[in-house]
Design a protein around this motif. Structure first.
Motif, short mmCIF file in Angstrom:
data_model
loop_
_atom_site.label_atom_id
_atom_site.label_comp_id
_atom_site.label_asym_id
_atom_site.label_seq_id
_atom_site.Cartn_x
_atom_site.Cartn_y
_atom_site.Cartn_z
N UNK A 38 0.84 -1.20 0.00
CA UNK A 38 0.00 0.00 0.00
C UNK A 38 0.87 1.24 0.00
N UNK A 39 0.31 2.31 -0.50
CA UNK A 39 1.03 3.58 -0.53
C UNK A 39 0.08 4.70 -0.15
N UNK A 40 0.39 5.33 0.97
CA UNK A 40 -0.40 6.47 1.43
C UNK A 40 0.16 7.74 0.81
N UNK A 41 -0.65 8.79 0.75
CA UNK A 41 -0.18 10.05 0.16
C UNK A 41 1.08 10.55 0.84
N UNK A 42 2.08 10.86 0.04
CA UNK A 42 3.31 11.40 0.57
C UNK A 42 4.23 10.40 1.24
N UNK A 43 3.87 9.12 1.15
CA UNK A 43 4.69 8.09 1.80
C UNK A 43 5.17 7.07 0.79
N UNK A 44 6.18 6.30 1.19
CA UNK A 44 6.68 5.25 0.32
C UNK A 44 5.74 4.05 0.32
N UNK A 45 5.87 3.26 -0.73
CA UNK A 45 5.08 2.04 -0.80
C UNK A 45 5.49 1.11 0.33
N UNK A 46 4.50 0.50 0.98
CA UNK A 46 4.71 -0.30 2.19
C UNK A 46 4.20 -1.71 2.00
N UNK A 47 4.97 -2.69 2.44
CA UNK A 47 4.54 -4.07 2.39
C UNK A 47 3.42 -4.32 3.38
N UNK A 48 2.42 -5.09 2.95
CA UNK A 48 1.31 -5.43 3.83
C UNK A 48 1.30 -6.92 4.15
N UNK A 49 1.23 -7.74 3.10
CA UNK A 49 1.11 -9.19 3.31
C UNK A 49 1.52 -9.93 2.06
N UNK A 105 9.82 -7.87 0.33
CA UNK A 105 10.70 -6.90 -0.33
C UNK A 105 10.08 -6.43 -1.64
N UNK A 106 9.91 -5.14 -1.74
CA UNK A 106 9.35 -4.54 -2.95
C UNK A 106 10.08 -5.01 -4.21
#
Length: 122
Positions: A38-49, A105-106
């Motif tokens: 997931x990627x929130x506004x202004x943030x880096x893409x984040x691993x979820x599952x 890992x992205x």
């Protein structure tokens, strides 16, 4: 041509539950581990599952354990992410992705969908 198409996002209220879906085509789905980021506004893409090709192994971001559940249906070429007790900080674009091995890992993911927006109001 590989396609991953997410759906199920939308505007929800805090405390609600949501199930995101990802439909895969153009690849041997059962050969790939699948992940959600997931990627929130202004943030880096984040691993979820992430989930292994056979669905027997799952892997979650430590900070998100407990409210997120990943699953897959190889016959339908679908992967799902169920989110419970949604919080405003869960607001983000959610992406599904395919990798040869299960990973948080992205860089390990070869194919990506376009994402589905989830917005959680307080």
């Amino acid at each position: 041509q590989v396609q991953l198409v997410e759906s199920g996002g939308g505007l929800v209220q805090a405390g609600d539950s949501l199930r995101l879906s990802c439909a895969a085509s153009g690849l041997t789905f059962r050969s790939y581990a699948m992940g959600w980021f997931r990627q929130a506004p202004g943030k880096e893409r984040e691993f979820v599952a992430a989930i292994s090709w056979g669905g027997t192994s799952t892997y979650y971001a430590d900070s998100l354990k407990g409210r997120f559940t990943i699953s897959r249906d190889n016959a339908k070429k679908m992967v799902y992410l169920e989110i419970n007790s949604l919080k405003p900080e869960d607001t983000a674009v959610y992406y599904c992705a395919a990798a040869l091995t299960i990973s948080g890992d992205f860089d390990g993911y070869r194919f990506w969908g376009q994402g589905t927006q989830v917005t959680v109001s307080s």
